[in-house]
Design a protein around this motif. Sequence first.
Motif, mmCIF file in Angstrom:
data_model
loop_
_atom_site.group_PDB
_atom_site.id
_atom_site.type_symbol
_atom_site.label_atom_id
_atom_site.label_comp_id
_atom_site.label_asym_id
_atom_site.label_seq_id
_atom_site.Cartn_x
_atom_site.Cartn_y
_atom_site.Cartn_z
ATOM 1 N N GLU A 14 0.833 -1.214 0.000
ATOM 2 C CA GLU A 14 0.000 0.000 0.000
ATOM 3 C C GLU A 14 0.862 1.257 0.000
ATOM 4 O OE1 GLU A 14 -2.654 -0.637 3.293
ATOM 5 O OE2 GLU A 14 -3.719 -2.215 2.185
ATOM 6 N N LEU A 15 1.974 1.222 0.754
ATOM 7 C CA LEU A 15 2.869 2.388 0.749
ATOM 8 C C LEU A 15 3.465 2.596 -0.649
ATOM 9 C CD1 LEU A 15 4.801 1.840 4.118
ATOM 10 C CD2 LEU A 15 3.086 3.606 3.632
ATOM 11 N N ILE A 16 3.801 1.478 -1.308
ATOM 12 C CA ILE A 16 4.361 1.578 -2.663
ATOM 13 C C ILE A 16 3.328 2.221 -3.594
ATOM 14 C CG2 ILE A 16 5.131 0.254 -4.683
ATOM 15 C CD1 ILE A 16 6.188 -1.898 -2.698
ATOM 16 N N THR A 17 2.112 1.709 -3.547
ATOM 17 C CA THR A 17 1.063 2.223 -4.444
ATOM 18 C C THR A 17 0.820 3.710 -4.200
ATOM 19 O OG1 THR A 17 0.016 0.087 -4.738
ATOM 20 C CG2 THR A 17 -1.409 2.015 -4.999
ATOM 21 N N LEU A 41 21.159 2.466 3.465
ATOM 22 C CA LEU A 41 20.318 2.619 2.274
ATOM 23 C C LEU A 41 19.998 4.087 2.039
ATOM 24 C CD1 LEU A 41 18.401 1.474 0.045
ATOM 25 C CD2 LEU A 41 16.642 1.287 1.823
ATOM 26 N N LYS A 42 20.201 4.512 0.783
ATOM 27 C CA LYS A 42 19.729 5.852 0.354
ATOM 28 C C LYS A 42 18.665 5.580 -0.709
ATOM 29 C CE LYS A 42 19.627 8.746 -2.332
ATOM 30 N NZ LYS A 42 18.321 9.147 -2.966
ATOM 31 N N PRO A 43 17.386 5.506 -0.275
ATOM 32 C CA PRO A 43 16.334 5.195 -1.245
ATOM 33 C C PRO A 43 16.000 6.408 -2.103
ATOM 34 C CG PRO A 43 15.383 5.538 0.930
ATOM 35 C CD PRO A 43 16.873 5.733 1.080
ATOM 36 N N SER A 44 15.178 6.176 -3.114
ATOM 37 C CA SER A 44 14.724 7.300 -3.932
ATOM 38 C C SER A 44 13.936 8.280 -3.067
ATOM 39 C CB SER A 44 13.848 6.802 -5.078
ATOM 40 O OG SER A 44 13.257 7.909 -5.726
ATOM 41 N N GLU A 45 14.172 9.564 -3.283
ATOM 42 C CA GLU A 45 13.441 10.587 -2.530
ATOM 43 C C GLU A 45 11.997 10.725 -3.022
ATOM 44 O OE1 GLU A 45 15.851 10.790 -4.687
ATOM 45 O OE2 GLU A 45 16.235 12.823 -5.433
ATOM 46 N N ARG A 46 11.650 10.020 -4.118
ATOM 47 C CA ARG A 46 10.271 10.134 -4.635
ATOM 48 C C ARG A 46 9.298 9.241 -3.873
ATOM 49 N NH1 ARG A 46 11.617 13.499 -7.990
ATOM 50 N NH2 ARG A 46 13.078 13.221 -9.712
ATOM 51 N N ASP A 47 9.788 8.072 -3.392
ATOM 52 C CA ASP A 47 8.888 7.158 -2.660
ATOM 53 C C ASP A 47 9.638 6.505 -1.497
ATOM 54 O OD1 ASP A 47 10.477 5.675 -4.402
ATOM 55 O OD2 ASP A 47 8.798 4.898 -5.575
ATOM 56 N N PRO A 48 9.920 7.325 -0.464
ATOM 57 C CA PRO A 48 10.789 6.846 0.622
ATOM 58 C C PRO A 48 10.091 6.034 1.713
ATOM 59 C CG PRO A 48 10.285 9.180 0.908
ATOM 60 C CD PRO A 48 9.606 8.765 -0.360
ATOM 61 N N SER A 49 8.754 6.026 1.774
ATOM 62 C CA SER A 49 8.078 5.437 2.947
ATOM 63 C C SER A 49 8.280 3.935 3.117
ATOM 64 C CB SER A 49 6.580 5.754 2.925
ATOM 65 O OG SER A 49 6.411 7.126 3.187
ATOM 66 N N PRO A 50 8.261 3.119 2.038
ATOM 67 C CA PRO A 50 8.431 1.668 2.266
ATOM 68 C C PRO A 50 9.718 1.349 3.034
ATOM 69 C CG PRO A 50 7.673 2.064 0.024
ATOM 70 C CD PRO A 50 7.969 3.410 0.606
ATOM 71 N N SER A 51 10.771 2.109 2.808
ATOM 72 C CA SER A 51 12.040 1.809 3.485
ATOM 73 C C SER A 51 11.947 2.029 4.993
ATOM 74 C CB SER A 51 13.169 2.685 2.923
ATOM 75 O OG SER A 51 13.329 2.405 1.555
ATOM 76 N N GLN A 52 11.100 2.978 5.404
ATOM 77 C CA GLN A 52 10.936 3.216 6.845
ATOM 78 C C GLN A 52 10.250 2.019 7.508
ATOM 79 O OE1 GLN A 52 12.175 5.985 8.511
ATOM 80 N NE2 GLN A 52 13.130 6.414 6.532
ATOM 81 N N LEU A 53 9.250 1.464 6.833
ATOM 82 C CA LEU A 53 8.576 0.286 7.391
ATOM 83 C C LEU A 53 9.527 -0.911 7.409
ATOM 84 C CD1 LEU A 53 6.226 -1.333 8.458
ATOM 85 C CD2 LEU A 53 5.246 -1.409 6.156
ATOM 86 N N VAL A 54 10.280 -1.080 6.346
ATOM 87 C CA VAL A 54 11.224 -2.202 6.281
ATOM 88 C C VAL A 54 12.257 -2.088 7.415
ATOM 89 C CG1 VAL A 54 13.101 -3.185 4.882
ATOM 90 C CG2 VAL A 54 10.871 -2.689 3.830
ATOM 91 N N ALA A 55 12.691 -0.880 7.719
ATOM 92 C CA ALA A 55 13.659 -0.688 8.817
ATOM 93 C C ALA A 55 13.064 -1.168 10.144
ATOM 94 C CB ALA A 55 14.049 0.788 8.909
ATOM 95 N N ARG A 56 11.797 -0.847 10.362
ATOM 96 C CA ARG A 56 11.144 -1.290 11.609
ATOM 97 C C ARG A 56 11.041 -2.811 11.654
ATOM 98 N NH1 ARG A 56 9.107 3.433 13.649
ATOM 99 N NH2 ARG A 56 8.662 4.912 12.069
ATOM 100 N N LEU A 57 10.785 -3.409 10.505
ATOM 101 C CA LEU A 57 10.653 -4.875 10.476
ATOM 102 C C LEU A 57 11.992 -5.543 10.786
ATOM 103 C CD1 LEU A 57 8.256 -5.350 7.409
ATOM 104 C CD2 LEU A 57 7.682 -5.197 9.845
ATOM 105 N N TRP A 58 13.077 -4.976 10.271
ATOM 106 C CA TRP A 58 14.399 -5.515 10.624
ATOM 107 C C TRP A 58 14.588 -5.453 12.144
ATOM 108 C CZ3 TRP A 58 17.501 -8.648 8.321
ATOM 109 C CH2 TRP A 58 17.842 -8.555 6.972
ATOM 110 N N GLN A 59 14.206 -4.316 12.723
ATOM 111 C CA GLN A 59 14.385 -4.171 14.168
ATOM 112 C C GLN A 59 13.550 -5.202 14.924
ATOM 113 O OE1 GLN A 59 12.878 -0.559 16.202
ATOM 114 N NE2 GLN A 59 14.986 -0.313 16.922
#
Length: 498
Positions: A85-88, A172-190
């Motif tokens: 959903e964040l990607i979409t 990770l330096k994600p694209s500045e156009r769609d950065p939100s999925p990386s924030q969720l992925v970081a929490r999942l790693w934690q």
Amino acid sequence: MDTIAHWVDGATTQLNSTRTAAVYNPASGQQSAEVLLASADDVAHAVGSAKAAFESWGQSSLTARTKVLFAFRELVNANADAIAELITDEHGKVLSDARGEVQRGLEVIEFACGIPQLLKGDYSDQASSGVDVFSFREPLGVVAGITPFNFPAMVPMWMHPVAIACGNTFVLKPSERDPSPSQLVARLWQQAGLPDGVFTVVNGDREAVDALLDSPDVAAVSFVGSTPIARYIHERASASGKRVQALGGAKNHAIVMPDADPSFAAEHLAAAAFGSAGERCMAISAAVAVGEAGDAVMKEVVAKAHAVAVGPGRRDGSEMGPVITSASRDRIVDLIGRGADQGAQLAVDGRGLVVDGHEGGFWVGPTVLDRVTTGMDVYTEEIFGPVLSVLRADTVDEAIAIINANPYGNGTAIFTSSGETARRFQRGVHVGMIGINVPIPVPMAYYSFGGWKDSLFGDKHVHGPEGVSFYTRAKVITSRWPHVEMPSGASYHFPTTT
Ligand code: NAD
């Protein structure tokens, strides 16, 4: 307005960032958030945290790492819909496509769960009298990933599960156009139990990228994006002594032979050209129709292009969403016009598309240009939109020559019912990833992904065995345990075996 910050030391942080960029929902055209853009000092801080974390993560046991990876796999699987959903919302692709992206990323995590097997070294007993030789691979340290907008979850997952499984810490330096999925992925790693600092996210633009490329504490850089930036990343990071893999842009051709089923070929061509609004590095953007295949396949492709359901990614039934920005839409629209001006036949024109209720979105409809030639701008430029150019050739050899003359070499495919033609094609094309009646031949996670020519700078492909090799370096140990009966064997000539 939400502000998307960085993820450093296991927590969300603004660091000292002051600059921001707008993040849009491409289906509405409205700004949905702002993202912080890291300064060089911010990046130095983040890399420092990753460097400190490497002290212990680099020494962690294979068992400890595998445990985290299996837990991460479960969490990504359980949160696949939330990531999609964040990607979409920020990329625009339809939900089913976003779920598919997460699934392909998940497969890399599953590959990385087998890291104890992948890192097994070699052992040669009694290589010489009383001498054994063995090898193993060690992590590099802090490694960085710089990723594009078009797969905000999957492309980073090509990198970080493998890098972390190998014992590195990852920035990770994600694209500045769609950065939100990386924030969720970081929490999942934690949540999976990954120690703080092992996975870091810094948002930013060129300033952050340059700071990573120049940092003496970053050992390797994985990049995926456009060719001009890939070339730049490769040159600059290599100049500062880093290991680099920089995957660039693409112009993927599909040959359609007269012996192929035209309906099958057209259906797959349309899906490969218009899926994800053509914003895939493995999208088919050029079809080369051989002989009488041309008219047959054009008729069917045109019908398919008209039938694509274009709409917002969250709407049931949408098959294709918007493109990423208004600038991207304007560029694609301009290129379509130039194609027509330069003599291509505009068989389906996606310009000016309006989606009811989403009039402000960044829309371009499926577009088909026929009788495109290799000198036209629509052919020479990577359009990165829902535009299929159809070229005509008389023979398969002529079609292969067109592909080989193109500067890119990411993916290619052929539609044929002849094994002989397919074999001639697979051996003849200068391209890294090849499909036989498979238009988007993205390798499975246990193979490696990478193109040739201007589609990849550096010599290692991502994930699979080459990914493990990229994120590790080898040690070879030659050992002897002298004992009283053993002759010393010392000599002044270069050592040879006995
Ligand atoms: P891009 O090159 O504009 O950006 C990629 C990354 O580089 C982003 O993180 C961005 O912030 C950064 N960047 C942009 N300009 C920069 C600069 N001047 N200096 C330093 N860093 C910079 O690519 P994009 O538009 O995000 O993605 C689309 C491109 O990526 C297409 O060309 C596509 O073919 C390519 N791509 C290739 C693959 C592959 O596997 N070969 C996969 C996905 C996408």
